[in-house]
Enzyme design. Structure first.
Site, short mmCIF file in Angstrom:
data_model
loop_
_atom_site.label_atom_id
_atom_site.label_comp_id
_atom_site.label_asym_id
_atom_site.label_seq_id
_atom_site.Cartn_x
_atom_site.Cartn_y
_atom_site.Cartn_z
N SER A 40 0.85 -1.20 0.00
CA SER A 40 0.00 0.00 0.00
C SER A 40 0.88 1.24 0.00
CB SER A 40 -0.87 0.00 1.26
OG SER A 40 -1.51 1.24 1.43
N TYR A 80 -1.93 -1.41 10.50
CA TYR A 80 -2.03 -1.62 9.06
C TYR A 80 -0.79 -1.05 8.35
CZ TYR A 80 -3.78 -1.38 4.25
OH TYR A 80 -3.92 -1.52 2.89
N1 LIG Z 1 -8.75 -0.51 -1.42
C1 LIG Z 1 -7.74 0.28 -1.13
O1 LIG Z 1 -7.90 1.52 -1.05
C2 LIG Z 1 -6.37 -0.32 -0.92
C3 LIG Z 1 -5.27 0.55 -0.95
C4 LIG Z 1 -4.00 0.02 -0.77
C5 LIG Z 1 -3.84 -1.35 -0.56
N2 LIG Z 1 -4.93 -2.17 -0.52
C6 LIG Z 1 -4.70 -3.60 -0.29
O2 LIG Z 1 -5.29 -4.34 -1.33
C7 LIG Z 1 -5.52 -5.68 -0.88
C8 LIG Z 1 -6.91 -6.13 -1.33
O3 LIG Z 1 -7.88 -5.34 -0.67
P1 LIG Z 1 -9.13 -4.72 -1.44
O4 LIG Z 1 -8.96 -3.27 -1.47
O5 LIG Z 1 -9.38 -5.45 -2.70
O6 LIG Z 1 -10.27 -5.02 -0.35
P2 LIG Z 1 -11.49 -6.05 -0.30
O7 LIG Z 1 -12.42 -5.79 -1.44
O8 LIG Z 1 -12.00 -5.94 1.10
O9 LIG Z 1 -10.80 -7.47 -0.52
C9 LIG Z 1 -10.11 -8.14 0.50
C10 LIG Z 1 -10.01 -9.60 0.12
O10 LIG Z 1 -9.30 -10.31 1.18
C11 LIG Z 1 -10.06 -11.44 1.56
N3 LIG Z 1 -9.85 -11.74 2.97
C12 LIG Z 1 -10.13 -10.94 4.04
N4 LIG Z 1 -9.83 -11.57 5.18
C13 LIG Z 1 -9.38 -12.81 4.83
C14 LIG Z 1 -8.95 -13.95 5.57
N5 LIG Z 1 -8.93 -13.94 6.92
N6 LIG Z 1 -8.54 -15.05 4.90
C15 LIG Z 1 -8.57 -15.07 3.54
N7 LIG Z 1 -8.97 -14.03 2.79
C16 LIG Z 1 -9.38 -12.92 3.43
C17 LIG Z 1 -11.52 -11.05 1.29
O11 LIG Z 1 -12.33 -12.19 1.02
P3 LIG Z 1 -13.29 -12.95 2.09
O12 LIG Z 1 -14.02 -11.93 2.89
O13 LIG Z 1 -14.15 -13.79 1.19
O14 LIG Z 1 -12.35 -13.80 2.91
C18 LIG Z 1 -11.36 -10.27 -0.02
O15 LIG Z 1 -11.33 -11.16 -1.11
C19 LIG Z 1 -5.33 -5.67 0.64
O16 LIG Z 1 -4.09 -6.24 0.96
C20 LIG Z 1 -5.32 -4.18 0.98
O17 LIG Z 1 -4.55 -3.91 2.12
C21 LIG Z 1 -6.19 -1.69 -0.70
#
Ligand SMILES: NC(=O)c1ccc[n+]([C@@H]2O[C@H](COP(=O)([O-])OP(=O)(O)OC[C@H]3O[C@@H](n4cnc5c(N)ncnc54)[C@H](OP(=O)(O)O)[C@@H]3O)[C@@H](O)[C@H]2O)c1
Length: 265
Positions: free
Chosen positions: A143, A156
């Site tokens: 991130s 985080y």
């Molecule tokens: N969105 C942003 O602004 C942003 C910015 C920078 C970095 N990121 C990073 O991008 C990555 C993906 O996040 P996203 O933004 O796509 O958010 P998201 O839509 O909430 O997706 C998160 C994913 O992680 C899975 N997950 C959560 N807890 C889990 C667990 N205990 N075991 C296995 N899988 C789990 C969720 O699926 P289930 O609930 O089905 O398990 C979901 O598929 C993360 O690492 C986040 O830190 C996001």
């Protein structure tokens, strides 16, 4: 790196493939002809994606439901990752926001187990066979939060600082091999991340929001170039650059002011 370019189709394992950036990775890789292993907790959502990919792209898709914060469930995924994959996308992750001492300790620990421990374990088991074959790639989703301390989002930010530092170090250990690693460092991306964290961000200018597809396209293009730290989007590239130039004290103070105004609870 198209799966169709090879006689034997390439195989990618994507964690957190049920929504957001992980689902976008799975969709892009399916279109490129990779066979897929999809990991997340929500089996029904993974099955729905799998059916669509099999139908539209004639690829093989394995659905592997697992809570990666649980050692026994993570171990099942490790077994599959160790059996020989061409691309690992360590994407599953979440964040908590608020004063650290008010947040539930168990949730802080789960965050470290998912964002760091599972990522390290999967990287370890996947990397050995990749180095042996002198081929393969790992994308660790970090991130923009990894470039400075994150007051009111402290755990985080620290997990993501770990991911970027760890990945950069591995890139040097792997120099001269055919194995690539990437730390993908997105800024605000429209996914379920904010909603899951209970965040309501209403005052962010529209141009700062990226789509998951934009983030994934930047990542896969950078992987082809062998770029190690990838910040999608011009505004975020500029911010990351400025973070690097700013002395630690003022940077920390500024991050505290922003954190207090946006995330303090
Ligand atoms: N969105 C942003 O602004 C942003 C910015 C920078 C970095 N990121 C990073 O991008 C990555 C993906 O996040 P996203 O933004 O796509 O958010 P998201 O839509 O909430 O997706 C998160 C994913 O992680 C899975 N997950 C959560 N807890 C889990 C667990 N205990 N075991 C296995 N899988 C789990 C969720 O699926 P289930 O609930 O089905 O398990 C979901 O598929 C993360 O690492 C986040 O830190 C996001």
């Amino acid at each position: 790196m198209s799966g169709r370019d090879h006689k034997k189709r390439q195989k990618a394992l994507v964690t957190g493939a049920s929504s957001g950036i992980g689902a976008a990775f799975a969709s892009r890789l399916a279109r490129q002809g990779y066979d897929l292993i999809l990991v997340a907790r929500d089996e029904a959502r993974l099955q729905a994606h799998a059916e669509e990919f099999r139908r539209d792209h004639k690829i093989e898709v394995q659905v592997l439901p697992a809570d990666l914060t649980k050692p026994s469930e993570c171990a099942r995924v490790e077994k599959v990752a160790a059996a020989g994959i061409d691309l690992l996308v360590n994407n599953a992750g979440f964040g908590t926001f608020g004063s650290f001492w008010r947040l539930a300790l168990e949730r802080e620990e789960e965050q470290i187990r998912l964002n760091v421990v599972a990522l390290v374990r999967l990287t370890h088991v996947a990397l050995g066979p990749m180095v042996e074959r002198n081929q393969g790639a790992i994308i660790n989703v970090s991130s923009l939060a990894s470039f400075q301390p994150m007051p009111y989002n402290a755990t985080y930010g620290a997990t993501k600082a770990y991911v970027t530092s760890f990945t950069e170090a591995l890139a040097e250990e792997l120099r001269g091999t055919g194995v690539k690693v990437q730390a993908l460092c997105p800024g605000f991306t429209r996914t379920e991340f904010q909603q899951r964290a209970g965040l309501r961000i209403s005052n962010l200018p529209a141009f700062l929001w990226m789509t998951a597809d934009e983030v994934v396209d930047a990542s896969l293009a950078a992987l082809r170039r062998g770029q190690v730290v990838v910040v999608p989007g011009a505004p975020y590239k500029a911010l990351a650059f400025l973070s690097g130039l700013t002395p630690r004290g003022p940077l920390r103070r500024l991050a505290g002011l922003i954190g207090r105004s946006q995330f303090a609870r």
